[in-house]
Motif scaffolding. Structure first.
Motif, mmCIF file in Angstrom:
data_model
loop_
_atom_site.group_PDB
_atom_site.id
_atom_site.type_symbol
_atom_site.label_atom_id
_atom_site.label_comp_id
_atom_site.label_asym_id
_atom_site.label_seq_id
_atom_site.Cartn_x
_atom_site.Cartn_y
_atom_site.Cartn_z
ATOM 1 N N SER A 142 8.150 -19.082 -2.229
ATOM 2 C CA SER A 142 7.911 -19.032 -3.671
ATOM 3 C C SER A 142 6.459 -19.339 -4.029
ATOM 4 C CB SER A 142 8.840 -20.015 -4.385
ATOM 5 O OG SER A 142 10.192 -19.708 -4.133
ATOM 6 N N VAL A 177 16.871 -15.964 -1.237
ATOM 7 C CA VAL A 177 16.576 -14.891 -2.185
ATOM 8 C C VAL A 177 15.350 -15.213 -3.035
ATOM 9 C CG1 VAL A 177 18.029 -15.753 -4.073
ATOM 10 C CG2 VAL A 177 17.677 -13.281 -3.814
ATOM 11 N N LEU A 178 15.020 -16.497 -3.192
ATOM 12 C CA LEU A 178 13.817 -16.868 -3.947
ATOM 13 C C LEU A 178 12.568 -16.332 -3.257
ATOM 14 C CD1 LEU A 178 14.701 -20.571 -4.846
ATOM 15 C CD2 LEU A 178 14.848 -18.556 -6.328
ATOM 16 N N SER A 179 12.619 -16.282 -1.939
ATOM 17 C CA SER A 179 11.515 -15.703 -1.179
ATOM 18 C C SER A 179 11.459 -14.191 -1.365
ATOM 19 C CB SER A 179 11.666 -16.054 0.300
ATOM 20 O OG SER A 179 10.673 -15.422 1.079
ATOM 21 N N MET A 181 12.422 -12.491 -3.842
ATOM 22 C CA MET A 181 11.998 -12.169 -5.209
ATOM 23 C C MET A 181 10.483 -12.014 -5.328
ATOM 24 S SD MET A 181 14.503 -14.724 -7.347
ATOM 25 C CE MET A 181 13.468 -14.639 -8.807
ATOM 26 N N GLN A 182 9.745 -12.638 -4.410
ATOM 27 C CA GLN A 182 8.278 -12.572 -4.477
ATOM 28 C C GLN A 182 7.771 -11.154 -4.211
ATOM 29 O OE1 GLN A 182 7.156 -15.425 -5.725
ATOM 30 N NE2 GLN A 182 9.284 -16.080 -5.431
ATOM 31 N N ALA A 184 9.057 -8.370 -5.450
ATOM 32 C CA ALA A 184 9.056 -7.688 -6.742
ATOM 33 C C ALA A 184 8.008 -8.279 -7.678
ATOM 34 C CB ALA A 184 10.440 -7.771 -7.373
ATOM 35 N N LYS A 185 7.872 -9.606 -7.650
ATOM 36 C CA LYS A 185 6.940 -10.266 -8.570
ATOM 37 C C LYS A 185 5.494 -9.863 -8.286
ATOM 38 C CE LYS A 185 6.215 -14.798 -8.328
ATOM 39 N NZ LYS A 185 6.518 -16.236 -8.468
ATOM 40 N N SER A 215 5.708 -4.874 0.562
ATOM 41 C CA SER A 215 5.352 -5.095 -0.841
ATOM 42 C C SER A 215 3.841 -5.065 -1.016
ATOM 43 C CB SER A 215 5.966 -6.419 -1.346
ATOM 44 O OG SER A 215 5.556 -7.515 -0.542
#
Length: 291
Positions: A142, A177-179, A181-182, A184-185, A215
């Motif tokens: 994160s 999943v927090l990882s 998400m990075q 997309a962010k 990404s």
């Protein structure tokens, strides 16, 4: 033309002091000499560092940490670090995760697997993010994603270029999943920045894999890599088992990706600073880009 930036004659090899014989090496203190994992040549560590950690015998690019890369690329005293105080927590209460983070903080003297900030390269101001494989194998958690996103947003606010040097084993499993998400962010931040005519330069170093390669590492206006860098998403063995075919020997290397159009150039580390400053000069002066 821009292609001339990547076709410069290779610099002449420098002469270095001879390394002690095998018998003498037994009496040499640890850390004085190092063996190249590619050609197995023994060399003095000090000489290797002076040569930007590029093997003087075979050209193998040894890993550099974030601060070594900053010293190599940026003008002296021009480096301003962003968000240095940010550290990861343990949102999933993964056993032993906090202890491992603290151990890496002590080992690397960095709080996370990426260093972000701004500085000048031969006088040209730019923002940057440099990933460090010596911290949790450069894995993307994160904080890594947040620091990169904040730097992209600052580049947008200040109308500055954004340069990223990647080195990562992929998403950090301890953050689940927090990882993920990075991915997309950071990609969304780059899209907004690109829509505002921002310049993105990505330099992939060994290794750049998993969610990082899928990404922000692959979204540059220029996508470069160091020689021999491993770049890919899934591992070679998993792909071979899935498609039931044997892959080429050089599969997922920088040279393989360049040959198949996924990179713009493979650039020797000793030529990277000059290449980056030339590109920054072209974009700031409004020069025409031709390949």
């Amino acid at each position: 033309m821009l292609k001339d930036l990547f076709t410069k004659p290779k610099p002449k090899k420098k002469k270095y002091a001879q390394v002690p014989s095998e018998q003498a090496k037994q009496d040499v203190p640890e850390g004085i000499v190092i063996k190249c994992p590619s050609c197995k040549k023994i060399m003095y560590t000090k000489e290797l560092i002076k040569n930007e950690k590029v093997c003087m015998n075979c050209g193998y690019h040894h890993q550099m940490n974030a601060m070594e890369r900053i010293k190599s690329l940026f003008d002296e005293h021009s480096f301003i670090e962003y968000d240095k105080e940010m550290i990861s927590e343990n949102p999933l209460q993964f056993p032993g995760y906090e202890e491992k983070l603290e151990k890496d903080r002590q080992k690397t003297q960095q709080n996370e697997a990426v260093v972000t900030g701004e500085g000048t390269i031969n006088g040209f101001k730019t923002t940057f993010a440099i990933m460090d494989a010596s911290f949790r194998m450069g894995s993307m958690g994160s904080v890594v994603g947040e620091k990169i996103t904040r730097t992209i947003e600052k580049a947008n606010e200040k109308n500055l270029p954004f340069i990223i040097l990647t080195a990562s084993g992929g998403a950090r499993m301890q953050e689940g999943v927090l990882s993920l998400m990075q991915m997309a962010k950071t990609s969304s931040a780059l899209k907004l920045y690109s829509d505002n005519q921002g310049l993105i330069i990505s330099v992939m170093t060994h290794p750049t894999t998993g969610g990082v390669s899928a990404s922000f590492a692959s979204l540059g206006d220029y996508n470069f890599a160091e020689p021999g860098a491993l770049i890919g998403f899934a591992g070679r063995r998993i792909i071979e088992q899935t498609i039931r075919e044997e892959l080429p020997e050089d599969f997922q290397t920088a040279e393989f990706l360049l040959k198949h159009g996924q990179l713009d150039a493979v650039i020797n580390r000793q030529e990277l600073k000059e290449t980056l400053s030339n590109i920054l000069d072209i974009h700031q002066s409004g020069g025409e880009l031709t390949w």
